[in-house]
Design an enzyme around this catalytic site. Sequence first.
Site, PDB file in Angstrom:
ATOM      1  N   ASN A  12      51.639 -69.449  -3.302  1.00 13.10           N
ATOM      2  CA  ASN A  12      51.779 -68.171  -4.006  1.00 13.10           C
ATOM      3  C   ASN A  12      53.271 -67.966  -4.249  1.00 13.10           C
ATOM      4  O   ASN A  12      54.006 -67.644  -3.318  1.00 13.10           O
ATOM      5  CB  ASN A  12      51.200 -67.041  -3.142  1.00 13.10           C
ATOM      6  CG  ASN A  12      51.514 -65.670  -3.711  1.00 13.10           C
ATOM      7  OD1 ASN A  12      51.907 -65.546  -4.873  1.00 13.10           O
ATOM      8  ND2 ASN A  12      51.333 -64.640  -2.882  1.00 13.10           N
ATOM      9  N   HIS A  98      45.688 -59.630  -2.621  1.00 10.30           N
ATOM     10  CA  HIS A  98      46.851 -59.908  -1.779  1.00 10.30           C
ATOM     11  C   HIS A  98      47.386 -58.584  -1.224  1.00 10.30           C
ATOM     12  O   HIS A  98      47.352 -57.566  -1.920  1.00 10.30           O
ATOM     13  CB  HIS A  98      47.933 -60.630  -2.587  1.00 10.30           C
ATOM     14  CG  HIS A  98      49.042 -61.158  -1.725  1.00 10.30           C
ATOM     15  ND1 HIS A  98      50.050 -60.340  -1.249  1.00 10.30           N
ATOM     16  CD2 HIS A  98      49.283 -62.386  -1.223  1.00 10.30           C
ATOM     17  CE1 HIS A  98      50.869 -61.066  -0.500  1.00 10.30           C
ATOM     18  NE2 HIS A  98      50.419 -62.322  -0.472  1.00 10.30           N
ATOM     19  N   GLU A 172      45.195 -63.239   5.953  1.00 14.87           N
ATOM     20  CA  GLU A 172      46.648 -63.092   5.963  1.00 14.87           C
ATOM     21  C   GLU A 172      47.018 -61.806   6.710  1.00 14.87           C
ATOM     22  O   GLU A 172      46.983 -60.713   6.108  1.00 14.87           O
ATOM     23  CB  GLU A 172      47.189 -62.995   4.534  1.00 14.87           C
ATOM     24  CG  GLU A 172      46.928 -64.213   3.687  1.00 14.87           C
ATOM     25  CD  GLU A 172      47.979 -64.369   2.599  1.00 14.87           C
ATOM     26  OE1 GLU A 172      48.619 -65.425   2.569  1.00 14.87           O
ATOM     27  OE2 GLU A 172      48.181 -63.424   1.810  1.00 14.87           O
TER      28      GLU A 172
HETATM   29  C1  PEP Z   1      51.760 -64.790   1.104  1.00 19.58           C
HETATM   30  O1  PEP Z   1      52.466 -63.956   0.542  1.00 19.58           O
HETATM   31  O2  PEP Z   1      50.608 -64.996   0.718  1.00 19.58           O
HETATM   32  C2  PEP Z   1      52.324 -65.520   2.241  1.00 19.58           C
HETATM   33  C3  PEP Z   1      51.515 -66.171   3.006  1.00 19.58           C
HETATM   34  O3  PEP Z   1      53.692 -65.450   2.403  1.00 19.58           O
HETATM   35  P1  PEP Z   1      54.578 -66.266   3.476  1.00 19.58           P
HETATM   36  O4  PEP Z   1      54.021 -67.651   3.564  1.00 19.58           O
HETATM   37  O5  PEP Z   1      55.953 -66.208   2.929  1.00 19.58           O
HETATM   38  O6  PEP Z   1      54.438 -65.539   4.775  1.00 19.58           O
END
Ligand code: PEP
Length: 256
Positions: A12, A98, A172
Site C-alpha cells: 500500500n 483501510h 491491521e
Molecule cells: C498500512 O498502512 O496498511 C500499513 C500496514 O502500514 P505500515 O506497514 O507502514 O505499518
Amino acid sequence: MTVVRTPLVVGNWKMNGSFEANRALIEALLIALAQKTAPDVGVCPPFPYLPQVGALLAGTNVRWGAQTVCEHRTGAYTGQVSASMLRDLGCTYAIVGHSERRQFCGETDEQVSLQAVAALDSGLTPIICVGESAEEEAAGKTLAVIDRQLAPVLATLAGVADEGKGVVIAYEPVWAIGTGKTPTPEGVQAVHAHIRERLMAAGLVQTRILYGGSVKGSNAATLFALPDVDGGLIGGAALDALDFSTICTAAAIRAV
Ligand code: PEP
C-alpha cells in the site's frame, strides 16, 4: 476438499510517489523479485499512477490495485472512482476500509462492506481491512471491534463464489500502522484464528487473511510462519524494493 491458500503480499503506497520514483521502485522491485521465489504480489499506488504502474508491470507476475473504491456503480459522486473504472485500468485488487480511510474520510463498516461487494461485482479482489485502535486494544476490545467491523462484510459476502477465494481480509491493528510496533506473534495468531473462525462459519474457507502493521524484512518470516497468517499488507516497507522483496520471499517460504 483441501484448501490451499497461496500467500499474498500487497504493498500500500498510500499518498506517495511520482512518475520518476514509481519507475525506479518498480524496476528495482522486478529485479529483486526475479532472483527470488515470490508468492502472489500486488502493489497499490495512488489512483493517478495506476496506468503507469500497470504499464510497468504488464507481462510480469506482479499485479496492481487501488487503495479504495466507491461503493456506487456510477453517477453523481464527485471525486469518486468506481470498481469498473479500476477494472478498465487492469486492477486486480482494491483495498477497502483501510483505517486511514475510516479515520480521515469517515468510512463506516456498512460502507466498507458495500465497497467490497462493488469490487467483487466488477471482478476485483477486495482487501478488506479491519483492526482496533490503541484505546480499544488497551480496553481489551480487540475481538469485539473485529466482530463489529466484520459483521456487515460477512452478511453481504456469505455465499459468495469459490468459498471466498476472491476475497482477502487484512488484520491491521491501527496502533501498529507506521509505528514500528507489532503485536506479539501469539497476539497476531489469536486474532487471525478468531477471524478464520468467523470466515469458516460464513463458508468463506478460501479467504486469505493478511497481517498489516509495521511488517519489515526483519519480522516478516516470524509473522508469516503463523498458521492463520496468509501474507501481509505492507505500508512503509513497500516503498523500499529490497525490503519489500525480502517480505515477499518470507511469504513464499511459508508456502513451501
Ligand atoms: C498500512 O498502512 O496498511 C500499513 C500496514 O502500514 P505500515 O506497514 O507502514 O505499518
